[in-house]
Design a protein around this motif. Structure first.
Motif, short mmCIF file in Angstrom:
data_model
loop_
_atom_site.label_atom_id
_atom_site.label_comp_id
_atom_site.label_asym_id
_atom_site.label_seq_id
_atom_site.Cartn_x
_atom_site.Cartn_y
_atom_site.Cartn_z
N THR A 49 0.84 -1.19 0.00
CA THR A 49 0.00 0.00 0.00
C THR A 49 0.88 1.24 0.00
O THR A 49 1.98 1.25 0.56
N PRO A 53 -4.99 6.58 -1.37
CA PRO A 53 -4.38 5.29 -1.08
C PRO A 53 -4.44 4.36 -2.29
O PRO A 53 -5.32 4.49 -3.13
N ILE A 78 -3.27 0.07 -3.59
CA ILE A 78 -2.76 -1.27 -3.27
C ILE A 78 -2.26 -1.89 -4.56
O ILE A 78 -2.91 -1.78 -5.60
N SER A 95 2.01 2.25 -8.33
CA SER A 95 2.64 2.47 -7.03
C SER A 95 4.09 2.95 -7.14
O SER A 95 4.62 3.50 -6.18
N CYS A 147 5.87 2.94 2.37
CA CYS A 147 4.80 2.03 1.99
C CYS A 147 4.52 1.08 3.14
O CYS A 147 5.22 1.09 4.16
N GLN A 158 -8.93 0.02 5.41
CA GLN A 158 -7.70 0.75 5.74
C GLN A 158 -7.62 0.94 7.25
O GLN A 158 -8.62 1.28 7.88
#
Length: 183
Positions: A22, A29, A31, A57, A67, A101
């Motif tokens: 994440t 946010p 993933i 990411s 992360c 989360q």
């Protein structure tokens, strides 16, 4: 022995369980599913991760330097694969996959409540990112769900096949050379 193509070596040396990474960038946010990672050293605890520019990411990790590595269990197998089949630049993956989360203590990236383990990490070294997409992360905090019943992790074997952890072999008494590092 039968020779197979060398590019399939990863299928024999898979580095550990499939994980979810994440990040939080510009308040959003995300993933991603990741299979290429490895422990590098014990103290400080360093983890090597392959996260390339093809991953949404990658930009977040470069920008924020932090992360969370979350370790899912086999009951999340289909979700883990589905997370890897879409991009965070167009999808809120927490919402789409019904994951929760939880705030981390030292990084902005969220923990994933449904995972067995969450590791808060900061980027320690980026010198191999340009050549190999290899980020060196330092684990800062480790969270484990002690009451989670499912504890088997998922391991990718290539081409969409996976295996789950099986029996645990406790050879602690034989580990005399490295005893100072365990338990």
């Amino acid at each position: 022995m039968k020779e197979v193509p060398a590019f399939e070596a990863y299928r024999q040396l898979e580095p550990g369980p499939i994980v979810l990474v994440t990040t939080r960038h510009n308040g959003k946010p995300n993933i991603m599913t990741m299979g290429f990672h490895m422990m590098i050293q014990h103290a400080p605890p360093l983890i090597g991760c392959i996260i390339g520019p093809w991953d949404h990411s990658h930009c977040a990790l470069r920008a924020t330097g932090e992360c969370v590595i979350a370790i899912p269990t086999v009951d999340l197998a289909e979700t883990v694969v589905d997370i890897g089949n879409c991009s965070g630049d167009t999808v809120d993956k927490f919402e789409r996959f019904g994951l929760t989360q939880q705030p981390a203590r030292t990084v902005a990236a969220p923990l994933i409540k449904e995972c067995l383990v969450n590791i808060e990490c900061r980027v320690a070294d980026t010198s191999l990112v340009e050549a190999y997409n290899l980020f060196i992360l330092e684990a800062e905090r480790l969270w484990i769900d002690p009451i989670r019943k499912e504890r088997r992790t998922l391991h990718h074997r290539g081409d969409g096949s996976f295996c789950a952890d099986g029996d645990v072999l406790d050879l602690h008494e034989r580990m005399v050379k490295w005893r100072h590092l365990s338990r």
